[in-house]
Design an enzyme around this catalytic site. Sequence first.
Site, PDB file in Angstrom:
ATOM      1  N   LYS A 138       0.838  -1.208   0.000  1.00 19.94           N
ATOM      2  CA  LYS A 138       0.000   0.000   0.000  1.00 19.94           C
ATOM      3  C   LYS A 138       0.871   1.256   0.000  1.00 19.94           C
ATOM      4  CE  LYS A 138      -2.356   2.151   3.984  1.00 19.94           C
ATOM      5  NZ  LYS A 138      -1.432   3.192   4.157  1.00 19.94           N
ATOM      6  N   ASN A 139       1.901   1.252   0.864  1.00 20.64           N
ATOM      7  CA  ASN A 139       2.670   2.487   1.018  1.00 20.64           C
ATOM      8  C   ASN A 139       3.666   2.717  -0.108  1.00 20.64           C
ATOM      9  OD1 ASN A 139       1.153   3.049   3.230  1.00 20.64           O
ATOM     10  ND2 ASN A 139       2.709   2.514   4.742  1.00 20.64           N
ATOM     11  N   ARG A 157      -4.569   9.105   4.329  1.00 18.81           N
ATOM     12  CA  ARG A 157      -3.425   9.971   4.616  1.00 18.81           C
ATOM     13  C   ARG A 157      -2.603  10.248   3.350  1.00 18.81           C
ATOM     14  NH1 ARG A 157      -2.522  13.204   8.691  1.00 18.81           N
ATOM     15  NH2 ARG A 157      -0.360  13.822   8.741  1.00 18.81           N
ATOM     16  N   CYS A 188      -5.299   7.266   9.522  1.00 24.74           N
ATOM     17  CA  CYS A 188      -5.449   6.721  10.873  1.00 24.74           C
ATOM     18  C   CYS A 188      -5.199   7.803  11.917  1.00 24.74           C
ATOM     19  CB  CYS A 188      -4.464   5.572  11.071  1.00 24.74           C
ATOM     20  SG  CYS A 188      -4.725   4.247   9.895  1.00 24.74           S
ATOM     21  N   ARG A 200      -0.587  14.493  13.942  1.00 28.07           N
ATOM     22  CA  ARG A 200       0.266  14.088  12.807  1.00 28.07           C
ATOM     23  C   ARG A 200       0.611  15.339  11.998  1.00 28.07           C
ATOM     24  NH1 ARG A 200      -1.970   8.572  10.059  1.00 28.07           N
ATOM     25  NH2 ARG A 200       0.135   8.540   9.179  1.00 28.07           N
ATOM     26  N   PRO A 201       1.590  16.104  12.465  1.00 33.09           N
ATOM     27  CA  PRO A 201       1.913  17.371  11.794  1.00 33.09           C
ATOM     28  C   PRO A 201       2.498  17.148  10.400  1.00 33.09           C
ATOM     29  CG  PRO A 201       3.553  16.873  13.474  1.00 33.09           C
ATOM     30  CD  PRO A 201       2.489  15.817  13.588  1.00 33.09           C
ATOM     31  N   ILE A 202       2.424  18.195   9.563  1.00 31.70           N
ATOM     32  CA  ILE A 202       3.057  18.089   8.236  1.00 31.70           C
ATOM     33  C   ILE A 202       4.064  19.223   8.027  1.00 31.70           C
ATOM     34  CG2 ILE A 202       1.174  16.799   7.155  1.00 31.70           C
ATOM     35  CD1 ILE A 202       0.415  19.467   5.763  1.00 31.70           C
ATOM     36  N   GLN A 236       7.218  19.205   8.194  1.00 32.97           N
ATOM     37  CA  GLN A 236       8.406  18.829   7.407  1.00 32.97           C
ATOM     38  C   GLN A 236       8.114  18.867   5.903  1.00 32.97           C
ATOM     39  OE1 GLN A 236      11.495  18.390   9.022  1.00 32.97           O
ATOM     40  NE2 GLN A 236      10.119  19.301  10.553  1.00 32.97           N
ATOM     41  N   ASP A 269       3.704   0.321  12.179  1.00 35.88           N
ATOM     42  CA  ASP A 269       2.502  -0.274  11.576  1.00 35.88           C
ATOM     43  C   ASP A 269       2.331  -1.744  11.949  1.00 35.88           C
ATOM     44  OD1 ASP A 269       1.810   2.101  10.444  1.00 35.88           O
ATOM     45  OD2 ASP A 269       2.273   1.547   8.376  1.00 35.88           O
ATOM     46  N   ARG A 288      -8.757  -0.713   3.805  1.00 35.21           N
ATOM     47  CA  ARG A 288      -7.865   0.357   3.334  1.00 35.21           C
ATOM     48  C   ARG A 288      -6.477  -0.209   3.036  1.00 35.21           C
ATOM     49  NH1 ARG A 288      -6.724   4.657   7.103  1.00 35.21           N
ATOM     50  NH2 ARG A 288      -5.305   5.052   5.399  1.00 35.21           N
TER      51      ARG A 288
HETATM   52  C1  UD1 Z   1       3.640   6.771   6.844  1.00 36.82           C
HETATM   53  C2  UD1 Z   1       2.745   5.591   6.532  1.00 36.82           C
HETATM   54  C3  UD1 Z   1       2.168   5.018   7.819  1.00 36.82           C
HETATM   55  C4  UD1 Z   1       3.279   4.717   8.830  1.00 36.82           C
HETATM   56  C5  UD1 Z   1       4.221   5.898   8.990  1.00 36.82           C
HETATM   57  C6  UD1 Z   1       5.449   5.558   9.834  1.00 36.82           C
HETATM   58  C7  UD1 Z   1       1.874   6.113   4.338  1.00 36.82           C
HETATM   59  C8  UD1 Z   1       0.726   6.545   3.520  1.00 36.82           C
HETATM   60  N1  UD1 Z   1       1.680   6.057   5.670  1.00 36.82           N
HETATM   61  O1  UD1 Z   1       2.836   7.767   7.450  1.00 36.82           O
HETATM   62  O2  UD1 Z   1       1.480   3.827   7.481  1.00 36.82           O
HETATM   63  O3  UD1 Z   1       2.697   4.419  10.075  1.00 36.82           O
HETATM   64  O4  UD1 Z   1       4.687   6.356   7.715  1.00 36.82           O
HETATM   65  O5  UD1 Z   1       6.134   4.495   9.278  1.00 36.82           O
HETATM   66  O6  UD1 Z   1       2.937   5.802   3.833  1.00 36.82           O
HETATM   67  N2  UD1 Z   1       6.229  14.002  11.614  1.00 36.82           N
HETATM   68  C9  UD1 Z   1       6.405  15.317  11.969  1.00 36.82           C
HETATM   69  N3  UD1 Z   1       6.267  16.270  10.984  1.00 36.82           N
HETATM   70  C10 UD1 Z   1       5.995  15.954   9.699  1.00 36.82           C
HETATM   71  C11 UD1 Z   1       5.816  14.614   9.352  1.00 36.82           C
HETATM   72  C12 UD1 Z   1       5.936  13.652  10.333  1.00 36.82           C
HETATM   73  O7  UD1 Z   1       6.662  15.642  13.122  1.00 36.82           O
HETATM   74  O8  UD1 Z   1       5.895  16.871   8.859  1.00 36.82           O
HETATM   75  C13 UD1 Z   1       6.377  12.938  12.639  1.00 36.82           C
HETATM   76  C14 UD1 Z   1       5.086  12.161  12.887  1.00 36.82           C
HETATM   77  O9  UD1 Z   1       4.247  12.798  13.816  1.00 36.82           O
HETATM   78  C15 UD1 Z   1       5.634  10.842  13.378  1.00 36.82           C
HETATM   79  C16 UD1 Z   1       6.930  10.673  12.596  1.00 36.82           C
HETATM   80  O10 UD1 Z   1       7.279  11.965  12.131  1.00 36.82           O
HETATM   81  O11 UD1 Z   1       5.952  10.938  14.752  1.00 36.82           O
HETATM   82  C17 UD1 Z   1       6.832   9.730  11.435  1.00 36.82           C
HETATM   83  O12 UD1 Z   1       5.712  10.100  10.619  1.00 36.82           O
HETATM   84  P1  UD1 Z   1       5.721   9.850   9.043  1.00 36.82           P
HETATM   85  O13 UD1 Z   1       6.810   8.901   8.679  1.00 36.82           O
HETATM   86  O14 UD1 Z   1       5.657  11.153   8.350  1.00 36.82           O
HETATM   87  O15 UD1 Z   1       4.320   9.127   8.833  1.00 36.82           O
HETATM   88  P2  UD1 Z   1       3.397   9.246   7.563  1.00 36.82           P
HETATM   89  O16 UD1 Z   1       4.216   9.538   6.350  1.00 36.82           O
HETATM   90  O17 UD1 Z   1       2.242  10.131   7.865  1.00 36.82           O
END
Ligand code: UD1
Length: 424
Positions: free
Chosen positions: A22-23, A93, A117, A122-124, A126, A304, A395
């Site tokens: 999926k990812n 997501r 989920c 879950r900030p963005i 970065q 996961d 999903r």
């Molecule tokens: C992806 C996967 C999800 C998996 C996760 C961690 C997809 C669609 N989803 O989610 O299944 O559980 O990787 O392996 O591929 N963070 C920040 N700022 C950001 C982005 C992330 O602080 O801008 C933090 C998050 O809160 C978390 C960590 O970084 O603590 C890892 O998150 P991230 O790897 O970004 O997860 P996703 O890409 O959302």
Amino acid sequence: MRYLQIEGGHRLAGKIEILGAKNSALPVLYATVLTRSVSVISNVPDISDVLTTLEILKRMGVIITKIAENTYEIDTRNVDFCEAPHRLVNSMRGSYYLLGAELGRFGRAKLGEVGGCDFGERPIDQHIKVFRALGATVNQTDSCIVMCADRLVGNRITFDVVSVGATVNAILCAVLAEGRTVLCNCAREPHVVDLCKYLLRCGAVISGAGTSKIIIDGVRSLSGSDFSLSPDMIEAGTYMALGSAIGEYIEIGGIEPSHLFCIYKTLVGAGADIRMLDDKILVKGGSLHSVSVETAPYPGFPTDMQPQLVAAMTTADGVSHISERVFKTRFRYVEQLSRLGANVEVIGDTVTVYPSRLHGATVETTDLRAGAALVIGALCADGVSYVKNSDLIKRGYGDMCKKLVGIGAHVSEHETVSGDGVFP
Ligand code: UD1
């Protein structure tokens, strides 16, 4: 609402085939938008996140033809900028990869609130940091992100945290940018590598995929390409955890052993009887004792897999400690697992799992992997369980019911006609 009816306690035996990840599917499907060409993507899993992604792409004018089982021809020659419908964006997501893909192709992007989920915050930030560093103007409100860029220019970016999503969006955005982009502290997951492999076949210039430093030299255009997605390590890991708990003899095929090393090592360390061969894994259950592990970005133990490991370890004869270091509050499922009789306690970011005697109950899945954990719990329990909200499991797991029935599980899926009244 759909639900699973599961009669637990039956030993499971037989074969399960794993499909594409999926990812990996989501980034690669969004990356096709950058190519202005035709690609053929195979080993695409039959899961609802993929169907949602294909629907979002179709709204942009992408022509998608299913040319064989799990294989799609994707024609992105005539694509228009389009604001994806909130209903679709909000159901998963991975829809945030539209940001990198649209910015790369159109020099602008607009996206409503993404779903996925609920693990707490879950900030963005970065992702935004990368878009800005490459030259985009970003306006972010609570409900929407709007970005535009006259031109995207390579830059050097060090991520403050290791993020799969931010690494993927950075790659999507940088492959067509002018000049060199150097990304430091990148995610090393197989899905990041898959994305880079696909883009390399399309003519991108990328090095370092699978390491924490990825270097991208922007190109003016990309061609289309054939690409087969790598197997889903989380789907495989889920069936490894299930097999370790209650498998008579389960063969898991279609896997990539190198991606599964940490899951294998953790389960074997917990007492599981697992043999890893070149293209399959053999799992026998019933010998789990205890484990102490913490989740980490790849190649560490995946977040996961944390709920599924907790569910499996309830059948062990010792006490386990499983710490969640990626999403520190990813424990919403624990309350539901307790309804099945799981003796589990969460303190801070660690869950302690005591030997438990699981029994049938009505439970509700709170997210995708929570659903998988509840299914494992229900299959290990004595009696009948009902797992509500089973659409969430679709999903990320193609044909889970069918695969489980194929190894002897007593599982069926139903739809409620009149609310919750059907459940005992
Ligand atoms: C992806 C996967 C999800 C998996 C996760 C961690 C997809 C669609 N989803 O989610 O299944 O559980 O990787 O392996 O591929 N963070 C920040 N700022 C950001 C982005 C992330 O602080 O801008 C933090 C998050 O809160 C978390 C960590 O970084 O603590 C890892 O998150 P991230 O790897 O970004 O997860 P996703 O890409 O959302």
